[in-house]
Design a protein around this motif. Structure first.
Motif, PDB file in Angstrom:
ATOM      1  N   GLU A   1     -30.339  -8.812 112.881  1.00  0.00           N
ATOM      2  CA  GLU A   1     -30.740  -7.864 111.815  1.00  0.00           C
ATOM      3  C   GLU A   1     -29.506  -7.306 111.111  1.00  0.00           C
ATOM      4  O   GLU A   1     -29.489  -7.151 109.892  1.00  0.00           O
ATOM      5  CB  GLU A   1     -31.556  -6.712 112.417  1.00  0.00           C
ATOM      6  CG  GLU A   1     -32.997  -7.098 112.683  1.00  0.00           C
ATOM      7  CD  GLU A   1     -33.808  -5.991 113.335  1.00  0.00           C
ATOM      8  OE1 GLU A   1     -35.008  -5.925 113.097  1.00  0.00           O
ATOM      9  OE2 GLU A   1     -33.221  -5.201 114.103  1.00  0.00           O
ATOM     10  N   ILE A   2     -28.495  -7.017 111.921  1.00  0.00           N
ATOM     11  CA  ILE A   2     -27.242  -6.472 111.369  1.00  0.00           C
ATOM     12  C   ILE A   2     -26.634  -7.435 110.348  1.00  0.00           C
ATOM     13  O   ILE A   2     -26.142  -7.032 109.305  1.00  0.00           O
ATOM     14  CB  ILE A   2     -26.254  -6.191 112.526  1.00  0.00           C
ATOM     15  CG1 ILE A   2     -26.676  -4.912 113.248  1.00  0.00           C
ATOM     16  CG2 ILE A   2     -24.815  -6.112 112.043  1.00  0.00           C
ATOM     17  CD1 ILE A   2     -25.984  -4.692 114.552  1.00  0.00           C
ATOM     18  N   ILE A   3     -26.702  -8.718 110.666  1.00  0.00           N
ATOM     19  CA  ILE A   3     -26.121  -9.723 109.767  1.00  0.00           C
ATOM     20  C   ILE A   3     -26.998  -9.915 108.536  1.00  0.00           C
ATOM     21  O   ILE A   3     -26.523 -10.305 107.474  1.00  0.00           O
ATOM     22  CB  ILE A   3     -25.923 -11.058 110.537  1.00  0.00           C
ATOM     23  CG1 ILE A   3     -24.937 -10.817 111.691  1.00  0.00           C
ATOM     24  CG2 ILE A   3     -25.408 -12.167 109.634  1.00  0.00           C
ATOM     25  CD1 ILE A   3     -24.887 -11.932 112.696  1.00  0.00           C
ATOM     26  N   GLY A   4     -28.286  -9.606 108.673  1.00  0.00           N
ATOM     27  CA  GLY A   4     -29.191  -9.731 107.529  1.00  0.00           C
ATOM     28  C   GLY A   4     -29.907 -11.072 107.473  1.00  0.00           C
ATOM     29  O   GLY A   4     -30.256 -11.545 106.397  1.00  0.00           O
TER      30      GLY A   4
END
Lengths: 297, 216
Positions: free
Chosen positions: B105-108
């Motif tokens: 999620e952090i990386i998208g």
């Protein structure tokens, strides 16, 4: 911004609000009180402004008679009036018409008028004067001229009121700016502290997010959105309460300023949108201050 | 992949945690960092994933100088390092799936890709039937596997594991070590910090021993 990230931020912000719902409820409640006071101030200001504007466009004048005049007297006065530019005859109100109108306004309390043996209300002739650049002295000249006629008892017109109200308006404006500023700071303080509490309750989570590669912005954004949502909800609740108060006011209270009835208006859709946007901005600024402080630690 | 030159780390006025560390770990290597408690193993790993900055000396990870790394690059670097923490550091209010998905999620990553990768990783670690569970509902071994899943879901270049078998019974220890070996075979550089001599008994892997902050 990618849809996944946007979805993530909104999900996190709403999860934060739900998990800390008590803190947020107290925050939203307190903030809506602050907003409500400010919005009520704006509503009063808007209404007085609206009143002076509508009254100022066409000046209303009432000519009160000592006794019920016959049609010949009225015709003579009308002739006299037409000598002045911009005068329009609105209506003649007989003593009986005035009594009927008053009974209608009093509604259930109309029985109070039964005590009068004679109708105490005067007959009157209502006229309007269009405003023009030289129009400021005209009402005064007209009033003086009409009061010289023996059947005329008194002449009243709205401009005197408008001038008085305009002075009050200036004072309200200054008080409103100071008051609004203080309430803005109070709302900001409430949001800053609410968000601070949720940040501290998620301190460990923030640390983990950072360790697995989250950027500062990634960690901060959900809190900023959370503050904005809180601001929006605070503003919406305040507007809803104000609207309820407005509904009660227009159904229960008949407000009159002098002889001119005040028609209460609510905030325009544009003003409502602007105020909601303001509350979102206050929420956003408040939470940005909070996260800014936290990330400096 | 990892190069440390004359590295020192002090915490206040106490004895230095690390002293004159010179270490090179090549791409695809499997290295054990060992030594007694307080020898500096955790500090060394923390420096590699930038949870701590060296007091002096130089540290290069995947070509990036950690002394001069900017915040933005730091996040990028951490995304290429999987870390299995001694205390797992799982988010108690998120379930197994969400904990593992966090890194992606952090990386998208797109949602469909996140689902696919997380399911693959959970299957690999035999956690499929646990994906809706929250960390407090899991055993120590299961939590350790979730921590490993989160560390490897993004196929990191480097995997750091701090006492990965510290709280586990012998059977689970064997299971976890076998998993780390498998991850290494896939091409990941693996550094395992452990004080357990039992783990190192029959290993053919490179062992770096720390004692009082120095490489012995």
């Amino acid at each position: 911004m990618k849809i996944t990230l946007f979805h993530y931020f909104i999900r996190q912000a709403t999860a934060n609000i739900l998990e800390n719902r008590l803190v947020h409820l107290i925050g939203i409640g307190t903030m809506s009180i602050a907003f409500l006071i400010f919005y009520a101030f704006i509503l009063i200001f808007v209404n007085i402004n609206h009143w002076t504007e509508t009254q100022g466009k066409t000046l209303t004048m009432s000519i009160y008679f000592k006794e019920e005049p016959d049609s010949a007297v009225i015709e003579n006065i009308k002739k006299e009036l037409f000598l002045f530019p911009g005068v329009t005859i609105k209506q003649f109100i007989s003593k009986d018409d005035a009594m009927k109108s008053l009974r209608r306004k009093l509604g259930e309390k109309a029985g109070l008028l039964d005590g009068f043996k004679q109708n105490p209300l005067p007959a009157s002739l209502e006229i309007t004067l269009s405003r023009d650049k030289d129009g400021d002295n005209l009402p005064y000249q007209l009033k003086t001229r009409l009061e010289e006629i023996t059947v005329v008892d008194e002449v009243q017109y709205t401009q005197e009121w408008i001038k008085r109200v305009q002075v009050i308006m200036e004072a309200i404006k200054i008080v409103g700016i100071i008051f609004g500023g203080l309430l803005f700071l109070a709302a900001l303080f409430i949001i800053t502290n609410t968000i601070k509490l949720t940040i501290y309750s998620r301190k460990e989570e923030i640390e983990i997010l950072k360790l697995v590669g989250a950027t500062n912005l990634f960690v901060k954004l959900p809190f900023m959105i959370e503050g904005s949502i809180q601001g929006l909800l605070g503003g919406a609740v305040a507007l809803f309460i104000l609207f309820l108060a407005y509904i009660i006011a227009i159904t229960k209270i008949d407000i009159s300023i002098g002889f001119a009835s005040l028609h209460i208006v609510f905030l325009s859709p544009q003003t409502i949108l602007f105020l909601l946007l303001m509350s979102v901005i206050i929420g956003f600024i408040g939470s940005t201050i909070s996260v800014g402080r936290f990330f400096r630690l | 992949m990892i190069q440390l030159f004359q590295l020192y780390k002090n915490f206040g006025s106490k004895n230095p945690a690390l002293l004159d560390i010179n270490l090179t770990v090549k791409k695809g290597e499997f290295v054990f960092i060992t030594g007694p408690s307080g020898a500096g193993k955790t500090t060394l790993l923390k420096i590699i994933f930038c949870a701590e900055r060296p007091t002096s000396g130089n540290a290069l990870v995947d070509g990036r100088n950690l002394n001069r790394i900017k915040d933005r690059d730091l996040s990028l670097l951490r995304r290429s390092i999987g870390v299995v923490f001694q205390d797992f550091k799982l988010l108690p209010r998120r379930n197994v799936f969400e904990n593992v998905a966090l890194t992606l999620e952090i990386i998208g990553f797109p949602l469909s890709m996140i689902r696919k990768k997380v399911h693959q990783t959970l299957r690999y670690l035999s956690l499929t039937n646990k994906e809706g569970y929250y960390p407090p509902q899991l055993s120590g071994g299961e939590q350790q596997r979730v921590a490993i899943a989160r560390a490897i879901v993004n196929n990191p270049l480097i995997l750091l594991a701090d006492e990965p078998t510290g709280n586990l019974d012998p059977d689970l220890t064997i299971e976890i070590m076998a998993l780390l070996q498998e991850i290494h075979i896939r091409g990941t550089t693996v550094l395992v910090a452990t004080h357990s001599q039992e783990l190192l008994k029959d290993t053919t892997r490179r062992i770096v021993t720390l004692n009082k902050g120095r490489i012995a």
